[in-house]
Design a protein around this motif. Sequence first.
Motif: not given
Length: 677
Positions: A37-52, A55-67
């Motif tokens: 399961t460790y290889l399949e889990m992801e994360s949401a991070g660095s949320p930034r909401i627009s001034p108005d 909208h919300i910017l955020f990052t989607r973190g995951s595992v790059d299994k090949m690298n």
Amino acid sequence: MQNSFSILSVVSFLLIFSGSSPVAGLQQTSDLLGMDTYLEMESAGSPRISPDGGHILFTRGSVDKMNDRNQSNLMIMDLDTERIRELTTGSFTVSSPIWSPDANRIAFLSDKSGTDQIHMMWLDTRETVQLTNLDRSPSGIRWSPDGTRLSFTVFIPDTGSPLPITLPAFPSGAQLAGPAVVEDRISWRSDGQGYNRKGNQQIFIIDSELGGTPRQITSGEESHSNPRWSPDGMKLYFGGDLDPEEGYIRSNSEIHSIDLATLEITTLTDRLGPDSGPLVSPDGSRIAYTGYDQNENYSNLSSVYLMDSDGGNKRRLTQDLPSSPGNITWAHDGSGLFYTMGEEGSSNLYFVSTTGAISKITHGVHYISGISIANNGRVAATNSTFYRPSYLVTFDLDQPDNITTLVDFNEDVLDGVKLGEVEEIWTESSDGLRVQGWLMRPADFEPGRKYPMLLWIHGGPVSMYSVRWNWNWQNFAADGYAVLWMNPRGSTGYGQDFVNGINYLYPGKDFDDLMAGVDAAIDRGFIDEDNLFVTGSSGGGVLTAWIVGHTDRFRAAVSQRPVINWHSFVGTTDGSGWYRRFESMPWEDPVEYAMRSPLHYVANVTTPTMLLSGEADLRTPIGQAEEFYRALKVLDKETLHVKLPDEYHGTRSVSHRLMIQLYLKAWFDKHGDEPIT
């Protein structure tokens, strides 16, 4: 360095040799949290909401299994339609997204070109421009108020030598050995980076559409950090120690301003202590910052301060907080500041007015972080609990307890998975001090059975274990272990006096705190007190090595990245501050250092104790673990030393993180019993 075989191959290989007991190895039943399961889990991070607030910017973190690494990409969510778009794709990392003032563009850092560089994206077309092409990675990017420029900092190396020499002429094309390094600094390397070239952080400004050659704003032999714009775009405020005796004066820095037309610097604070993180009020009239008065404490919690923009009328806004405040941001109307803070394992949002009145905004047993607040009072953040990894949430400041989940990347991975239930523990230590911890039951817990228990100790030592998701602990719970984690004295979350509990006494009474937690867990009735294990990393590794020299109640121990001998450590770690954690220098009173060193008690050890180190660790160099390992071997004690190549004080490769978990299981399985009825 690329591994010659896949992460999954590493996992499979280790599982074969980790034993077949019910408390070891990968679970074959689908309703428990297995290693895969460790290889399949992801994360949401660095949320930034627009001034108005739309909208919300955020990052989607995951595992790059090949690298064999982590990767992250940038996402955007429309809060009206809840539609999510991916703004970047690929096997690279994206960080620090930030909205332009008009919300039409974003700037962010990405290592797509090989090193972190500043990029700008037009949101309507997703056209992206790489604005910088620097030899060293920039950081701390900020938009100017009119959106035409970006400020950032970057390290500028010093090419001079404190002792220059000139070699005689060699023939053209001669292959010479590398040059010598001549060092005159008190600290010259950093964990995770290696040797630090001589130089300093300087502030630059660049055009936000075209990029080009950045304009250097600061210079000199001092570092300048965290620049923030004045609302009129005429000045930058920053933190920095402009004293040339850097490294010798304890924890000192000031807040400064620089006029962008003349480049004249004005120093705004003048006390002895670390003033940093300037935040300009919306109308530009006041500056908030954090710091504390210099003192002899082992470690200090910061407070929020306020002053006029010219440096006048300084005052302390917060008093005696349980932890240092984070994610500090001005209210849109300038009435005060919002901040997040850890307290008793949880993290919530708080508000302090400009008159110093503090109110708690959110409530609950959860860990809210990454706060971003829009002009309309809409908040974006990440949240986490015992049972949920980091997920994206939103709420309104006028209804802060109505927290809405927006994105949870791990619902599918955890769907139907049985997790270990957690209960909070408060207990009294040997001197009556109340300490907090948490006990996780095995995932397949059955009343009437007794289970092995793993005590996992945090590092720092000035940090806080929390109510956040922890995959390692839940994975041990899936294998039939109970897991105990504590916040002994020295931890944050309980105030400065609690932190001061290890002043000139580390390790010390924190050992008693941990043992009181173990006793309280055993009192719950389902712990097999003859089947106890202990581990921890860094500061937790110190206490693990200390524990096995002071008690034999644990069946096996793993000390990860420890300090073993303070006398040799203070002069070989990557910073000079550890000398100040003792009342004397090691050449003045070596006995003080010996009495606090696990090595001094190694002859008492009867517990099978494994050491685990990163070979490139500069924080707690591998020689520390080797001193303990060698002593254990000389004394004919049962031990092993696991060494991870190319790793610093943490773990950069995914396969090494999995290896650590599996080596822990293999060692504990080798020395433990199966759960008993």
